[in-house]
Motif scaffolding. Structure first.
Motif, PDB file in Angstrom:
ATOM      1  N   LYS A   1      18.274 -65.439  31.449  1.00  0.00           N
ATOM      2  CA  LYS A   1      17.299 -65.532  32.532  1.00  0.00           C
ATOM      3  C   LYS A   1      16.037 -66.154  31.974  1.00  0.00           C
ATOM      4  O   LYS A   1      15.544 -65.769  30.915  1.00  0.00           O
TER       5      LYS A   1
ATOM      6  N   GLU B   1      12.029 -68.186  28.131  1.00  0.00           N
ATOM      7  CA  GLU B   1      13.371 -67.593  28.101  1.00  0.00           C
ATOM      8  C   GLU B   1      13.236 -66.093  27.901  1.00  0.00           C
ATOM      9  O   GLU B   1      12.795 -65.629  26.852  1.00  0.00           O
TER      10      GLU B   1
ATOM     11  N   ASP C   1      20.517 -66.509  35.392  1.00  0.00           N
ATOM     12  CA  ASP C   1      20.681 -67.963  35.330  1.00  0.00           C
ATOM     13  C   ASP C   1      22.052 -68.322  34.774  1.00  0.00           C
ATOM     14  O   ASP C   1      22.615 -69.363  35.113  1.00  0.00           O
TER      15      ASP C   1
END
Length: 142
Positions: free
Chosen positions: A18, A24, A63
């Motif tokens: 994510k 990050e 993600d």
């Protein structure tokens, strides 16, 4: 509700990632939690603990990677994930008043019933009123 999976870990996280822009937050997080165990997710501030829990609770989408709770995929089966477990905060307004067990009971009783017609335990307000007579200082969410 979808039938609960009984095979495999209670929680499985594989390659979870994510980011927020260039930051990050999670980079390839992997872990399994066996059914019936107590699991602690520890780390320094900013290490991604809250982000991981929010993904597991279906409040955020990862993600990359996969996560499953009780065999239900957080991305494709969010309703089943939410029906199969509950999350309570670390810092509740009643932490100094209630024991750990009482905090868990309160969280469980504040949540809507999982089955139609199921009453659950005693309402939260009487539980709190029984405890040192301090119900007046407690807000019950729901």
């Amino acid at each position: 509700m979808t039938a609960r999976s009984t095979a495999g870990p209670a929680i499985r996280v594989q390659g979870l990632e994510k980011s927020y822009g260039k930051l990050e937050v999670l980079r390839g997080v992997d872990f399994d939690v066996a059914p019936g165990t107590v699991f602690a997710l520890l780390g320094s501030n900013g290490s991604g603990k809250t982000t991981t829990v929010r993904i597991l609770a279906t409040l955020l989408k990862p993600d990359a990677g996969t996560a499953a709770v009780n065999g239900f995929d957080v991305a494709t089966q969010p309703a089943s994930v939410r029906e199969s477990f509950s999350v309570t905060g670390q810092f509740a307004a009643v932490d100094d008043i209630l024991s750990g067990r009482e905090n868990l009971l309160l969280a469980g009783q504040a949540a809507p019933p999982r089955r139609p017609g199921h009453e659950g335990g005693r309402p939260a307000r009487p539980l709190l009123a029984d405890r040192r007579g301090r119900a007046e200082s407690v807000r019950v969410f729901g």
